[in-house]
Design an enzyme around this catalytic site. Sequence first.
Site, PDB file in Angstrom:
ATOM      1  CG  HIS A 171      -1.601  -0.525   0.944  1.00  0.00           C
ATOM      2  ND1 HIS A 171      -1.626  -2.179   1.201  1.00  0.00           N
ATOM      3  CD2 HIS A 171      -2.777  -1.397   0.647  1.00  0.00           C
ATOM      4  CE1 HIS A 171      -3.066  -3.050   1.611  1.00  0.00           C
ATOM      5  NE2 HIS A 171      -3.666  -2.059   0.851  1.00  0.00           N
ATOM      6  CG  PHE A 211       3.273   7.756  -4.580  1.00  0.00           C
ATOM      7  CD1 PHE A 211       2.743   8.472  -4.449  1.00  0.00           C
ATOM      8  CD2 PHE A 211       4.046   7.821  -5.815  1.00  0.00           C
ATOM      9  CE1 PHE A 211       1.639   9.122  -5.574  1.00  0.00           C
ATOM     10  CE2 PHE A 211       3.989   8.911  -6.979  1.00  0.00           C
ATOM     11  CZ  PHE A 211       2.256   9.719  -6.553  1.00  0.00           C
ATOM     12  CG  HIS A 246      -1.484  -0.358  -4.066  1.00  0.00           C
ATOM     13  ND1 HIS A 246      -2.048  -0.897  -4.656  1.00  0.00           N
ATOM     14  CD2 HIS A 246      -2.776   0.618  -3.342  1.00  0.00           C
ATOM     15  CE1 HIS A 246      -3.862  -0.700  -4.471  1.00  0.00           C
ATOM     16  NE2 HIS A 246      -4.496  -0.158  -3.691  1.00  0.00           N
ATOM     17  CG  ASP A 276      -5.048   1.943  -0.042  1.00  0.00           C
ATOM     18  OD1 ASP A 276      -5.974   1.764   1.099  1.00  0.00           O
ATOM     19  OD2 ASP A 276      -5.310   0.709  -0.801  1.00  0.00           O
TER      20      ASP A 276
END
Length: 316
Positions: free
Chosen positions: A42, A44, A46, A83
């Site tokens: 999770h 950057f 992603h 996220d």
Amino acid sequence: MMILIKHMFTELGLHTTFHLEMPVFNQWICQVYSKYKGVPFHNFKHCFMVTQMAYGLIWLIELPQFLQDFDLLVLLVSAICHDIDHPGFNNAYQINCRTALALRYNDISPLENHHCATAFEILQKPGCNLFRNLSTEQFKRFREGVIRCIMATDMARHNELHKAFKAVIPVFDINEKEHKDLLLSIIVKVSDISNEARPMDVAMPWLEALFKEFSNQFRLERESGIAMTPFMDLEKVNKPSSQVGFIKFVLLPLYQTLGELFPVVIPELVWPVKKALDYWTEMERALVVEKQRKEIEINKLSATPSKIMINVMRSR
């Protein structure tokens, strides 16, 4: 990646429509980047992958033809921030460990609530209020939309949202606010869990990263003496079985429902996911066959007297 995200905004003309100042955009996206942690999955990268998929769907489905620019702005910003500041441990861990996030948000989607709060806190920083030229009413609607889309990424709500989306498909009307809001949430959800729709050489490293996070969380749960998450126990759960279950019962049904509304996504999303399901199903079958082979070998060995026993028997 930040430059490409900036290009997405300019390609859609959002910078012009909403008077987004490019120097402020640069400050804003750098702050967003800095808030994503260096966790295995999770992170950057992603964030970028999810945003890239959302952007791709905007053009594939031709959303600009029937959605307002405002909706596209909500969609992209939601994907970018969905996220942000993720710690690498899921909601179950937050709740079971009674972390500050779980306590702050009363065990209700603590991570998603935190992502929303962090996203809007950035706008309070000097030189980072990218949306300062929105009217008061526009910003209120913008905030509501982004919060709704990010909250929809909580997998605990997956079945609820999928069921609601599936129910409106026969009567879907883009002019109905409820239908449009649901569509935006679903597109962010689809983008968030889109790794399996990508080529295997792209999807596989992401799967490894996700399982790394699983392993980290399971180890911490065991060390902390709290309830352990069964599907994160990599000593008992294998990738093929995990992927088959996820694709068959979560991913594919959602993608197929989106395909009912927009058939153009079927070749681009549904078919690749079915191909991935076939691959992992075959891998799962191969593991079963290998396990059976080993069991047969073990049974043969246990049924065959050892050389020592044979020698002892001969000496008598």
